[in-house]
Design a protein around this motif. Structure first.
Motif, PDB file in Angstrom:
ATOM      1  N   ALA A  28      27.067  55.118  29.164  1.00 15.45           N
ATOM      2  CA  ALA A  28      28.468  55.534  29.232  1.00 15.45           C
ATOM      3  C   ALA A  28      29.363  54.393  28.750  1.00 15.45           C
ATOM      4  CB  ALA A  28      28.825  55.928  30.657  1.00 15.45           C
ATOM      5  N   LEU A  29      30.502  54.736  28.198  1.00 15.12           N
ATOM      6  CA  LEU A  29      31.464  53.720  27.817  1.00 15.12           C
ATOM      7  C   LEU A  29      31.980  53.025  29.071  1.00 15.12           C
ATOM      8  CD1 LEU A  29      33.542  55.701  25.160  1.00 15.12           C
ATOM      9  CD2 LEU A  29      31.859  53.912  24.722  1.00 15.12           C
ATOM     10  N   PRO A  30      32.410  51.758  28.946  1.00 13.13           N
ATOM     11  CA  PRO A  30      32.977  51.071  30.109  1.00 13.13           C
ATOM     12  C   PRO A  30      34.124  51.873  30.709  1.00 13.13           C
ATOM     13  CG  PRO A  30      32.684  49.553  28.276  1.00 13.13           C
ATOM     14  CD  PRO A  30      32.429  50.931  27.737  1.00 13.13           C
ATOM     15  N   GLU A  31      34.240  51.813  32.025  1.00 15.92           N
ATOM     16  CA  GLU A  31      35.300  52.582  32.689  1.00 15.92           C
ATOM     17  C   GLU A  31      36.672  52.220  32.161  1.00 15.92           C
ATOM     18  OE1 GLU A  31      35.100  52.241  36.886  1.00 15.92           O
ATOM     19  OE2 GLU A  31      33.057  53.035  37.050  1.00 15.92           O
ATOM     20  N   ARG A  32      36.861  50.930  31.847  1.00 14.44           N
ATOM     21  CA  ARG A  32      38.174  50.490  31.377  1.00 14.44           C
ATOM     22  C   ARG A  32      38.488  50.966  29.970  1.00 14.44           C
ATOM     23  NH1 ARG A  32      38.330  45.183  30.659  1.00 14.44           N
ATOM     24  NH2 ARG A  32      36.089  44.905  30.857  1.00 14.44           N
ATOM     25  N   ALA A  33      37.523  51.627  29.313  1.00 16.92           N
ATOM     26  CA  ALA A  33      37.775  52.106  27.956  1.00 16.92           C
ATOM     27  C   ALA A  33      38.846  53.190  27.921  1.00 16.92           C
ATOM     28  CB  ALA A  33      36.486  52.640  27.340  1.00 16.92           C
ATOM     29  N   THR A  34      39.154  53.758  29.058  1.00 16.04           N
ATOM     30  CA  THR A  34      40.194  54.781  29.108  1.00 16.04           C
ATOM     31  C   THR A  34      41.547  54.200  29.529  1.00 16.04           C
ATOM     32  OG1 THR A  34      39.591  55.316  31.391  1.00 16.04           O
ATOM     33  CG2 THR A  34      38.500  56.566  29.642  1.00 16.04           C
ATOM     34  N   ASP A  35      41.577  52.888  29.843  1.00 13.16           N
ATOM     35  CA  ASP A  35      42.815  52.255  30.273  1.00 13.16           C
ATOM     36  C   ASP A  35      43.670  51.869  29.073  1.00 13.16           C
ATOM     37  OD1 ASP A  35      41.835  52.558  32.778  1.00 13.16           O
ATOM     38  OD2 ASP A  35      41.231  50.463  33.047  1.00 13.16           O
ATOM     39  N   SER A  36      44.824  51.276  29.363  1.00 18.87           N
ATOM     40  CA  SER A  36      45.687  50.810  28.287  1.00 18.87           C
ATOM     41  C   SER A  36      45.036  49.623  27.587  1.00 18.87           C
ATOM     42  CB  SER A  36      47.050  50.396  28.855  1.00 18.87           C
ATOM     43  OG  SER A  36      46.892  49.328  29.778  1.00 18.87           O
ATOM     44  N   GLY A  37      45.457  49.355  26.376  1.00 12.97           N
ATOM     45  CA  GLY A  37      44.853  48.291  25.592  1.00 12.97           C
ATOM     46  C   GLY A  37      43.902  48.867  24.566  1.00 12.97           C
ATOM     47  N   ALA A  38      43.596  48.062  23.557  1.00 15.78           N
ATOM     48  CA  ALA A  38      42.788  48.553  22.449  1.00 15.78           C
ATOM     49  C   ALA A  38      41.340  48.115  22.532  1.00 15.78           C
ATOM     50  CB  ALA A  38      43.387  48.065  21.128  1.00 15.78           C
ATOM     51  N   VAL A  39      41.046  47.022  23.248  1.00 13.35           N
ATOM     52  CA  VAL A  39      39.718  46.420  23.211  1.00 13.35           C
ATOM     53  C   VAL A  39      39.161  46.278  24.622  1.00 13.35           C
ATOM     54  CG1 VAL A  39      38.340  44.451  22.427  1.00 13.35           C
ATOM     55  CG2 VAL A  39      40.418  45.097  21.177  1.00 13.35           C
ATOM     56  N   VAL A  40      37.930  46.705  24.802  1.00 16.24           N
ATOM     57  CA  VAL A  40      37.216  46.515  26.063  1.00 16.24           C
ATOM     58  C   VAL A  40      35.888  45.848  25.738  1.00 16.24           C
ATOM     59  CG1 VAL A  40      36.167  47.612  28.078  1.00 16.24           C
ATOM     60  CG2 VAL A  40      38.272  48.552  27.099  1.00 16.24           C
ATOM     61  N   ALA A  41      35.631  44.682  26.327  1.00 11.31           N
ATOM     62  CA  ALA A  41      34.419  43.926  26.040  1.00 11.31           C
ATOM     63  C   ALA A  41      33.581  43.776  27.300  1.00 11.31           C
ATOM     64  CB  ALA A  41      34.770  42.554  25.479  1.00 11.31           C
ATOM     65  N   GLU A  42      32.278  43.657  27.106  1.00 10.81           N
ATOM     66  CA  GLU A  42      31.359  43.471  28.221  1.00 10.81           C
ATOM     67  C   GLU A  42      30.064  42.866  27.699  1.00 10.81           C
ATOM     68  OE1 GLU A  42      30.516  47.336  29.821  1.00 10.81           O
ATOM     69  OE2 GLU A  42      29.358  47.966  28.082  1.00 10.81           O
ATOM     70  N   PHE A  43      29.222  42.372  28.601  1.00 13.63           N
ATOM     71  CA  PHE A  43      27.904  41.915  28.178  1.00 13.63           C
ATOM     72  C   PHE A  43      26.915  42.153  29.301  1.00 13.63           C
ATOM     73  CE2 PHE A  43      28.621  38.127  30.688  1.00 13.63           C
ATOM     74  CZ  PHE A  43      27.339  37.716  31.040  1.00 13.63           C
ATOM     75  N   ARG A  44      25.629  42.207  28.921  1.00 11.14           N
ATOM     76  CA  ARG A  44      24.558  42.347  29.894  1.00 11.14           C
ATOM     77  C   ARG A  44      23.308  41.713  29.330  1.00 11.14           C
ATOM     78  NH1 ARG A  44      25.902  47.097  27.647  1.00 11.14           N
ATOM     79  NH2 ARG A  44      24.351  48.368  26.573  1.00 11.14           N
ATOM     80  N   ILE A  45      22.404  41.345  30.201  1.00 12.60           N
ATOM     81  CA  ILE A  45      21.124  40.792  29.775  1.00 12.60           C
ATOM     82  C   ILE A  45      20.097  41.908  29.766  1.00 12.60           C
ATOM     83  CG2 ILE A  45      19.274  39.180  30.343  1.00 12.60           C
ATOM     84  CD1 ILE A  45      21.383  37.322  31.505  1.00 12.60           C
ATOM     85  N   VAL A  46      19.366  42.016  28.685  1.00 13.34           N
ATOM     86  CA  VAL A  46      18.350  43.059  28.547  1.00 13.34           C
ATOM     87  C   VAL A  46      17.040  42.513  29.122  1.00 13.34           C
ATOM     88  CG1 VAL A  46      17.121  44.538  26.919  1.00 13.34           C
ATOM     89  CG2 VAL A  46      19.492  43.905  26.465  1.00 13.34           C
ATOM     90  N   LEU A 149      47.280  42.115  25.629  1.00 18.44           N
ATOM     91  CA  LEU A 149      47.820  42.497  24.330  1.00 18.44           C
ATOM     92  C   LEU A 149      47.922  41.311  23.391  1.00 18.44           C
ATOM     93  CD1 LEU A 149      50.600  45.023  25.449  1.00 18.44           C
ATOM     94  CD2 LEU A 149      48.376  45.535  24.439  1.00 18.44           C
ATOM     95  N   ARG A 150      48.262  40.125  23.919  1.00 16.12           N
ATOM     96  CA  ARG A 150      48.322  38.929  23.071  1.00 16.12           C
ATOM     97  C   ARG A 150      46.938  38.581  22.530  1.00 16.12           C
ATOM     98  NH1 ARG A 150      51.888  37.075  27.185  1.00 16.12           N
ATOM     99  NH2 ARG A 150      50.191  35.890  28.156  1.00 16.12           N
ATOM    100  N   ALA A 151      45.927  38.637  23.412  1.00 14.78           N
ATOM    101  CA  ALA A 151      44.563  38.318  22.977  1.00 14.78           C
ATOM    102  C   ALA A 151      44.071  39.328  21.949  1.00 14.78           C
ATOM    103  CB  ALA A 151      43.635  38.272  24.185  1.00 14.78           C
ATOM    104  N   GLU A 152      44.379  40.615  22.165  1.00 12.98           N
ATOM    105  CA  GLU A 152      43.959  41.640  21.211  1.00 12.98           C
ATOM    106  C   GLU A 152      44.586  41.400  19.844  1.00 12.98           C
ATOM    107  OE1 GLU A 152      44.982  45.352  22.961  1.00 12.98           O
ATOM    108  OE2 GLU A 152      43.255  45.383  24.331  1.00 12.98           O
ATOM    109  N   ALA A 153      45.854  40.998  19.818  1.00  7.71           N
ATOM    110  CA  ALA A 153      46.529  40.759  18.545  1.00  7.71           C
ATOM    111  C   ALA A 153      45.833  39.646  17.762  1.00  7.71           C
ATOM    112  CB  ALA A 153      47.997  40.404  18.790  1.00  7.71           C
ATOM    113  N   VAL A 154      45.360  38.610  18.467  1.00  2.00           N
ATOM    114  CA  VAL A 154      44.660  37.527  17.784  1.00  2.00           C
ATOM    115  C   VAL A 154      43.292  38.009  17.292  1.00  2.00           C
ATOM    116  CG1 VAL A 154      43.826  35.161  17.952  1.00  2.00           C
ATOM    117  CG2 VAL A 154      45.878  35.834  19.200  1.00  2.00           C
TER     118      VAL A 154
END
Length: 295
Positions: A28-46, A149-154
């Motif tokens: 599933a997409l990260p839960e925050r993918a439906t929140d405001s903002g354009a970018v949602v990042a995450e990581f996990r160890i396989v 939003l500032r980080a996304e712009a960069v």
């Protein structure tokens, strides 16, 4: 659904599955993918060799790994993602993937309607320290909206295609598909062009023309490229250069080193050392025993 494969099963268009490979449907997409903002990042160890079945996302996805490799199948192309590079997957593009055991698997999802650029096809991305730092920053859950939003712009300013894309085009030609499948199963298969022709009951000229027409490479170039893809996976898994050379069917390590340099622009030893320096190589080995996996 999650299941473990048996040894010897071959994934369509990818490599022979290792024992213990976990096969998953798309997460599933990260839960925050439906929140405001354009970018949602995450990581996990396989924790184990992991495959994701064919799927597509409604968001653009950028994936990269540390301490391992990721192989992604998109149509008739196989992309290998390695340290310092990422792969942009446009929204809606069907793809499958495989990550090696222990890899730190990173992903960032971009909302298409809030992303001021678009790559219509899968695209290798240069994962510069600045871009990685920004996306790591955006993985935090406590960022204020203005800071996000500032980080996304960069991010939008600094994200750039990589000059080094490692993509292998599969033939998709019934006259030579059996050769491609055999070599994906065993890249060390050293049969000559003439031997393959006898096996298929055709001529070496037919095979040569079919490879050039369908992949843009000669048979020898295509096999070399395939072996480099596999070498990246083995080196990331801790195999030393001698072991990788033997496993890929090279008579002499010097031949493997030269082939690797032609494709990657560096030696396999330098690549192995760079991964080791990151602190993520698992169980370095020698003598061919693993303690722990273009165009």
């Amino acid at each position: 659904m999650v299941r473990s494969s048996s040894r010897g099963e071959v994934s369509p268009g990818l490599w022979r599955r290792e024992a213990g490979t976990v096969v998953r449907r798309a997460g599933a997409l990260p839960e925050r993918a439906t929140d405001s903002g354009a970018v949602v990042a995450e990581f996990r160890i396989v924790p184990a060799p992991t495959e994701w079945a064919q799927h597509a996302h409604r968001l653009h996805e950028l994936v990269w790994v540390r301490g391992g490799t990721l192989t992604s199948r998109v149509g008739d192309r196989v992309f290998t993602v390695f340290e310092g590079h990422g792969l942009w997957m446009p929204a809606g593009v069907v793809h499958a993937g495989r990550a090696t055991e222990g890899a730190r698997f990173h992903s960032a999802f971009f909302a298409p309607d809030r992303t001021p650029f678009a790559y219509g096809e899968p695209q290798a991305i240069a994962m510069t320290p600045l871009l990685v730092s920004l996306l790591t920053h955006l993985s935090r859950t406590d960022l204020a909206e203005a800071a996000r939003l500032r980080a996304e712009a960069v991010v939008f300013d600094v994200i750039e295609p990589s000059e080094h894309e490692l993509a292998l085009r599969l033939p998709g030609d019934p006259r030579i598909d059996a050769i491609a499948e055999a070599l994906l199963d065993d890249p060390a298969d050293g049969r000559s062009l003439e031997e393959w022709a006898r096996w298929l009951g055709t001529s070496d000229r037919t095979i040569t023309r079919a490879f050039r027409r369908s992949t843009g490479l000669s048979f020898a170039q295509w096999r070399q490229m395939l072996r480099v893809h596999r070498a990246l996976m083995l080196l990331s898994d801790g195999f030393d250069v001698m072991s990788v050379s033997e496993r890929l069917g090279y008579a002499q390590p010097s031949s493997f080193i030269a082939a690797f340099r032609r494709v990657m622009g560096t030696t396999p030893g330098a690549f192995h050392g760079a991964v080791a320096a990151s602190g993520d190589v698992r169980n370095p080995v020698s003598g061919g025993e693993n303690a722990g996996l273009s165009a």
